[in-house]
Design an enzyme around this catalytic site. Sequence first.
Site, mmCIF file in Angstrom:
data_model
loop_
_atom_site.group_PDB
_atom_site.id
_atom_site.type_symbol
_atom_site.label_atom_id
_atom_site.label_comp_id
_atom_site.label_asym_id
_atom_site.label_seq_id
_atom_site.Cartn_x
_atom_site.Cartn_y
_atom_site.Cartn_z
ATOM 1 N N ARG A 176 -11.804 -9.587 -55.666
ATOM 2 C CA ARG A 176 -11.731 -9.589 -57.265
ATOM 3 C C ARG A 176 -10.834 -8.109 -57.775
ATOM 4 O O ARG A 176 -10.782 -7.901 -58.821
ATOM 5 C CB ARG A 176 -13.037 -9.319 -57.825
ATOM 6 C CG ARG A 176 -13.692 -11.003 -58.040
ATOM 7 C CD ARG A 176 -14.266 -10.924 -59.383
ATOM 8 N NE ARG A 176 -15.311 -11.272 -60.297
ATOM 9 C CZ ARG A 176 -15.971 -12.338 -59.930
ATOM 10 N NH1 ARG A 176 -16.499 -12.836 -58.693
ATOM 11 N NH2 ARG A 176 -17.041 -12.808 -60.761
ATOM 12 N N ARG A 216 -28.167 -17.429 -69.483
ATOM 13 C CA ARG A 216 -27.492 -16.424 -68.654
ATOM 14 C C ARG A 216 -27.608 -14.887 -69.072
ATOM 15 O O ARG A 216 -26.923 -14.820 -70.241
ATOM 16 C CB ARG A 216 -26.221 -16.879 -67.796
ATOM 17 C CG ARG A 216 -26.455 -17.969 -66.913
ATOM 18 C CD ARG A 216 -25.162 -18.295 -66.190
ATOM 19 N NE ARG A 216 -24.314 -17.147 -65.709
ATOM 20 C CZ ARG A 216 -23.324 -17.336 -64.946
ATOM 21 N NH1 ARG A 216 -23.396 -18.253 -64.154
ATOM 22 N NH2 ARG A 216 -22.700 -16.144 -64.479
ATOM 23 N N ARG A 244 -16.422 -9.376 -69.254
ATOM 24 C CA ARG A 244 -15.956 -9.857 -68.124
ATOM 25 C C ARG A 244 -14.420 -10.479 -68.003
ATOM 26 O O ARG A 244 -13.758 -10.372 -66.833
ATOM 27 C CB ARG A 244 -16.853 -11.334 -67.741
ATOM 28 C CG ARG A 244 -18.273 -10.520 -67.346
ATOM 29 C CD ARG A 244 -19.247 -11.830 -67.364
ATOM 30 N NE ARG A 244 -18.950 -12.675 -66.254
ATOM 31 C CZ ARG A 244 -19.463 -13.942 -66.248
ATOM 32 N NH1 ARG A 244 -19.901 -14.632 -67.196
ATOM 33 N NH2 ARG A 244 -19.214 -14.823 -65.124
ATOM 34 N N ARG A 272 -22.072 -22.162 -72.839
ATOM 35 C CA ARG A 272 -23.140 -22.216 -71.425
ATOM 36 C C ARG A 272 -24.225 -21.221 -71.500
ATOM 37 O O ARG A 272 -25.070 -21.575 -71.000
ATOM 38 C CB ARG A 272 -21.937 -22.115 -70.562
ATOM 39 C CG ARG A 272 -22.855 -22.021 -68.953
ATOM 40 C CD ARG A 272 -21.700 -21.770 -67.843
ATOM 41 N NE ARG A 272 -21.581 -20.470 -67.524
ATOM 42 C CZ ARG A 272 -20.536 -20.101 -66.793
ATOM 43 N NH1 ARG A 272 -19.809 -20.939 -65.860
ATOM 44 N NH2 ARG A 272 -20.186 -18.804 -66.480
ATOM 45 N N LYS A 282 -14.569 -22.950 -61.704
ATOM 46 C CA LYS A 282 -14.376 -22.566 -60.466
ATOM 47 C C LYS A 282 -15.376 -23.105 -59.710
ATOM 48 O O LYS A 282 -15.134 -23.579 -58.485
ATOM 49 C CB LYS A 282 -14.193 -21.006 -60.202
ATOM 50 C CG LYS A 282 -13.609 -20.347 -59.110
ATOM 51 C CD LYS A 282 -13.001 -19.001 -59.082
ATOM 52 C CE LYS A 282 -14.062 -17.970 -59.761
ATOM 53 N NZ LYS A 282 -15.450 -17.980 -59.115
HETATM 54 P P1 AMP Z 1 -19.858 -14.859 -60.134
HETATM 55 O O1 AMP Z 1 -20.898 -15.626 -59.817
HETATM 56 O O2 AMP Z 1 -18.639 -14.672 -59.138
HETATM 57 O O3 AMP Z 1 -19.144 -15.037 -61.518
HETATM 58 O O4 AMP Z 1 -20.190 -13.162 -60.028
HETATM 59 C C1 AMP Z 1 -21.087 -12.829 -60.795
HETATM 60 C C2 AMP Z 1 -21.119 -11.134 -60.943
HETATM 61 O O5 AMP Z 1 -21.378 -10.722 -59.626
HETATM 62 C C3 AMP Z 1 -19.786 -10.740 -61.561
HETATM 63 O O6 AMP Z 1 -19.775 -10.787 -62.904
HETATM 64 C C4 AMP Z 1 -19.732 -9.297 -60.980
HETATM 65 O O7 AMP Z 1 -20.598 -8.281 -61.727
HETATM 66 C C5 AMP Z 1 -20.527 -9.398 -59.611
HETATM 67 N N1 AMP Z 1 -19.418 -9.794 -58.629
HETATM 68 C C6 AMP Z 1 -19.130 -11.049 -57.943
HETATM 69 N N2 AMP Z 1 -18.184 -10.876 -56.991
HETATM 70 C C7 AMP Z 1 -17.798 -9.732 -57.126
HETATM 71 C C8 AMP Z 1 -16.570 -9.073 -56.378
HETATM 72 N N3 AMP Z 1 -15.992 -9.865 -55.365
HETATM 73 N N4 AMP Z 1 -16.443 -7.818 -56.808
HETATM 74 C C9 AMP Z 1 -17.263 -7.102 -57.468
HETATM 75 N N5 AMP Z 1 -18.167 -7.665 -58.212
HETATM 76 C C10 AMP Z 1 -18.418 -9.015 -58.022
#
Ligand code: AMP
Length: 193
Positions: free
Chosen positions: A88, A133, A144, A127, A13
């Site tokens: 989300r 990470r 996740r 990754r 993404k």
């Molecule tokens: P991402 O970089 O989008 O993969 O987000 C990393 C982490 O941030 C996710 O695994 C969640 O813990 C948190 N996160 C990001 N966006 C959201 C969202 N819209 N709602 C809730 N948690 C989020």
Amino acid sequence: MLIVFIGPPGVGKGTQCRRLLAHLNVPHLSTGELLREAIRGNTEIGRQSSVYMDQGKLVPDSFVLTLVREKLERPEFERGCLFDGFPRSLVQARALDQLLDERGTPIDVVLELIADEDVLIDRMHKRAVQENRADDNPKTIAHRMEVFRQQTAPLRDYYRTQGKHVNIHALGTPDEVFERVRTAVDARRSPQA
Ligand code: AMP
């Protein structure tokens, strides 16, 4: 133009969002990035969110919605944006619709990158080794994925009912995938956007 980009972890993404941003003249709104910024800034939201993030859980909707609301008030977001990793959950999707209703700027299209789960899990393990990470260890990756299935996948039907959801197959080279993304977006673009 207002675009929502969703997809399971590891689907690519981030890469596709960067390409789409270069194609469209709109700002980026990634809640993952906003949360990481809050953690770096050691804000209250950041401090509380890091526990959830490290475990691969969604942070509470209220935190995310506060950050999104703040961002959308900025003048550069008036002409639209690319939502990356947000909404989300159904609660977030409904709150976003309400917020956008008040502004009179509805979502134009919801793109969902789709791929086989086994392929994605394999990609994320690789990754994790490369980038080290904290949210990419095998247990967190599985969690996740589960969170996506349970909380984010229901958005499909929500946006399908609105006639806005488009599936994008995420297998292939980044160029091939982007060609699908660009076609879907351009089909929804008004001539002046
Ligand atoms: P991402 O970089 O989008 O993969 O987000 C990393 C982490 O941030 C996710 O695994 C969640 O813990 C948190 N996160 C990001 N966006 C959201 C969202 N819209 N709602 C809730 N948690 C989020």
